[in-house]
Design a protein around this motif. Structure first.
Motif, PDB file in Angstrom:
ATOM      1  N   THR A   3      -7.314  91.588  42.367  1.00 49.57           N
ATOM      2  CA  THR A   3      -5.995  91.153  42.838  1.00 49.57           C
ATOM      3  C   THR A   3      -5.627  89.763  42.337  1.00 49.57           C
ATOM      4  O   THR A   3      -4.517  89.296  42.567  1.00 49.57           O
ATOM      5  CB  THR A   3      -5.953  91.150  44.372  1.00 49.57           C
TER       6      THR A   3
ATOM      7  N   LYS B  39       0.361  90.026  39.921  1.00 53.78           N
ATOM      8  CA  LYS B  39      -0.891  90.240  40.647  1.00 53.78           C
ATOM      9  C   LYS B  39      -0.654  91.237  41.780  1.00 53.78           C
ATOM     10  O   LYS B  39       0.181  91.009  42.654  1.00 53.78           O
ATOM     11  CB  LYS B  39      -1.398  88.916  41.215  1.00 53.78           C
ATOM     12  N   PRO B  40      -1.370  92.360  41.763  1.00 51.34           N
ATOM     13  CA  PRO B  40      -1.104  93.432  42.740  1.00 51.34           C
ATOM     14  C   PRO B  40      -1.898  93.239  44.024  1.00 51.34           C
ATOM     15  O   PRO B  40      -2.837  92.431  44.088  1.00 51.34           O
ATOM     16  CB  PRO B  40      -1.574  94.681  42.002  1.00 51.34           C
ATOM     17  N   ASP B  41      -1.532  93.994  45.034  1.00 52.01           N
ATOM     18  CA  ASP B  41      -2.382  94.048  46.221  1.00 52.01           C
ATOM     19  C   ASP B  41      -3.554  94.987  45.934  1.00 52.01           C
ATOM     20  O   ASP B  41      -3.643  95.604  44.864  1.00 52.01           O
ATOM     21  CB  ASP B  41      -1.597  94.495  47.454  1.00 52.01           C
ATOM     22  N   SER B  42      -4.461  95.130  46.882  1.00 45.83           N
ATOM     23  CA  SER B  42      -5.687  95.887  46.659  1.00 45.83           C
ATOM     24  C   SER B  42      -5.408  97.357  46.351  1.00 45.83           C
ATOM     25  O   SER B  42      -6.043  97.950  45.465  1.00 45.83           O
ATOM     26  CB  SER B  42      -6.602  95.766  47.877  1.00 45.83           C
ATOM     27  N   ALA B  43      -4.437  97.953  47.057  1.00 47.74           N
ATOM     28  CA  ALA B  43      -4.147  99.377  46.863  1.00 47.74           C
ATOM     29  C   ALA B  43      -3.630  99.634  45.448  1.00 47.74           C
ATOM     30  O   ALA B  43      -4.063 100.587  44.776  1.00 47.74           O
ATOM     31  CB  ALA B  43      -3.123  99.840  47.900  1.00 47.74           C
ATOM     32  N   ARG B  44      -2.709  98.788  44.979  1.00 47.95           N
ATOM     33  CA  ARG B  44      -2.171  98.982  43.625  1.00 47.95           C
ATOM     34  C   ARG B  44      -3.228  98.718  42.566  1.00 47.95           C
ATOM     35  O   ARG B  44      -3.284  99.404  41.535  1.00 47.95           O
ATOM     36  CB  ARG B  44      -0.973  98.080  43.393  1.00 47.95           C
TER      37      ARG B  44
ATOM     38  N   ASP C  38     -14.806  85.819  49.522  1.00 52.21           N
ATOM     39  CA  ASP C  38     -13.535  86.533  49.465  1.00 52.21           C
ATOM     40  C   ASP C  38     -12.340  85.615  49.777  1.00 52.21           C
ATOM     41  O   ASP C  38     -11.204  86.077  49.795  1.00 52.21           O
ATOM     42  CB  ASP C  38     -13.536  87.736  50.410  1.00 52.21           C
TER      43      ASP C  38
ATOM     44  N   ASP D 222      -8.211  80.732  47.521  1.00 52.23           N
ATOM     45  CA  ASP D 222      -7.382  79.803  48.282  1.00 52.23           C
ATOM     46  C   ASP D 222      -7.873  78.366  48.205  1.00 52.23           C
ATOM     47  O   ASP D 222      -7.327  77.490  48.886  1.00 52.23           O
ATOM     48  CB  ASP D 222      -7.323  80.230  49.752  1.00 52.23           C
TER      49      ASP D 222
END
Length: 478
Positions: free
Chosen positions: A149, A179-184, A338, A342
């Protein structure tokens, strides 16, 4: 083919090792040499010219020293007064090449990536060269073998005749994806045909400038004017700050690649890693039996899959899993793996609070040597200063502090107002407030002194530089 190495980033996601005045590309994070040096070294083969380096003015002497250390000379060093992203940086490099009567292929590379398979890189470069010589704007894509992601993605499309690739191994870009989310991200990996955007490009200088002029004329026009007003001394080009300040901030991707009809992608399966976070740095290192990467004086007990970097102290971990611990002399950062994307937010918070720990380490590097901050209080500061043989600091004065110098080793030539004299080991001198002074090393070995500052203000910007052999302005401390 001319490498254009982009070395202007601050690497804030790798704080506290990476600091604005000494960012990650100049650190040896994945081997004996720094990431910048590794980028230069992997290009040492036939058909590749000496590089053009684009970097911040504050990093000029770091770049020079690191190039000298590996025996490589740059054909040009383009000094940005401040960052304006990658589109203007490459435009200035392209304009310089064309001004010299050349229209070469430009290989644009970030200075802070890891590539473990040089043979695969060379093969991809040959594929890309064939496409770029046909006028294509080549982007190197990393096959998306797992969902991520933190990267932008590229979807490869059909070739020039609707089925075949444009040239063997090069495919038309069908779509750029943020930048995609986890599902994409998982969907992209399952469907295939998606690549991570590496930030590496190959195109002809004139082709890039034509596309930039068409899609972002403000960037193009400002860069042309900035180059015209820049000052050059041998290979070093100082980009005009007043003009460059007016340049829009934009990346190659947004300014050109997402708008041109000639964008194509060449797959690069060469052990690429952008070392963009502590978790990615954990990936490129050898782990112990518990999956830990341990640097420095570190002892762990019942801890797994951790990255621990000790610098000046013993660091111990007990019962920890999937964490990052980084210790430096002036800061400690602890995070879950994870959450490491940030770290940049954390740095922004520290910057907003005026914390100097984001700017530089206790050890600060200068073209003449460097200094190590030993102790500091409200009205005093102690530094361990090292001056290279034959080097000297600027002729300067301070308005708010006096200084005591004690020679630890070597020989010092001291200038204080109208006096000039030598000091040897265990001798000392006093520099009063507002005295015009200079420290130099006339000897053959490094000069080491202890400097004790005292006064009402001890900031590095309390300096009036009167003369400097390194061509720095009065605004640059040290």
């Amino acid at each position: 083919m001319i490498p254009v190495i982009l070395s202007g980033g601050s690497g804030s996601r790798l704080w506290p090792l990476s600091r604005k005045l000494y960012p990650k590309q100049f650190l040896a994070l994945a081997g004996e040499h720094t990431l910048f040096q590794q980028t230069v070294q992997r290009l040492g083969f036939e058909g590749i010219e000496r590089p053009i380096i684009v970097c911040n003015q504050a990093h000029r002497f770091i770049v020079s020293e690191q190039l000298d250390a590996i025996g490589v000379g740059a054909q040009a060093m383009l000094m940005e007064p401040f960052g304006r992203n990658t589109a203007p940086a490459v435009a200035i490099a392209a304009l310089k090449v064309l001004a010299e009567g050349r229209d070469e292929l430009l290989l644009v590379l970030p200075a802070d990536h890891v590539i473990s398979d040089d043979a695969a890189l060379r093969k991809a470069l040959e594929t890309a060269r064939a496409a770029a010589e046909e006028g294509e704007m080549v982007l190197f894509g990393i096959p998306a073998e797992r969902p991520e992601t933190g990267f932008g993605y590229i979807k490869a499309g059909r070739g020039g005749d609707g089925v075949a690739p444009l040239t063997p191994g090069a495919w038309r870009v069908d779509q750029f994806v943020e930048k995609p989310d986890s599902a994409r991200a998982n969907e992209f990996v399952r469907s295939g045909g998606y690549f991570w955007n590496s930030g590496m490009f190959l195109f002809r200088a004139s082709r890039y400038l034509d596309e930039l002029r068409s899609h972002e004329p403000d960037i193009y026009d400002t860069c042309v004017l900035a180059v015209e007003r820049s000052k050059a001394e041998r290979e070093v080009v100082q980009i005009d700050a007043g003009t460059f300040a007016c340049c829009p901030d934009n990346s190659i991707d947004y300014a050109v690649m997402e708008k041109t009809s000639r964008a194509c992608v060449v797959p690069l399966a060469a052990g690429w890693n952008d070392v963009g976070s502590w978790s990615s740095l954990w990936e490129v290192h050898t782990k112990d039996g518990n999956g830990n990467v341990l640097k420095g004086d570190v002892v762990t007990e019942n801890s797994r899959n951790c990255y621990v970097h000790g610098n000046s102290k013993l660091v111990t971990l007990l019962g920890m899993e999937d964490v990052v611990v980084v210790e430096t002399r002036d800061a400690v950062m602890i995070a879950r793996k994870d959450c490491v994307q940030d770290v940049k937010k954390l740095v922004n918070t520290l910057d907003a609070g005026g914390r100097q720990e984001t700017q530089s380490h206790c050890q600060v590097y200068r073209p003449w040597g460097g200094y190590d901050s030993v102790d500091a209080g409200t009205r005093h500061q102690v530094k361990h200063i090292t001056v290279k043989p034959g080097a000297q600091l600027s002729l300067q004065m301070h308005h708010h502090r006096a200084e005591h110098w004690i020679v630890v080793s070597g020989t010092a030539r001291v200038t204080c107002d109208d006096k000039s004299f030598l000091l040897t080991e265990n001798q000392s001198t006093y520099i009063p407030i507002a005295s015009v002074h200079r420290l130099a090393n006339p000897g053959k070995i490094p000069l080491e002194i202890i400097e004790v500052q005292s006064g009402s203000y001890l900031g590095e910007d309390d300096i009036e530089r009167l003369e400097d052999v390194y061509g720095r302005s009065v605004q640059v401390p040290g």
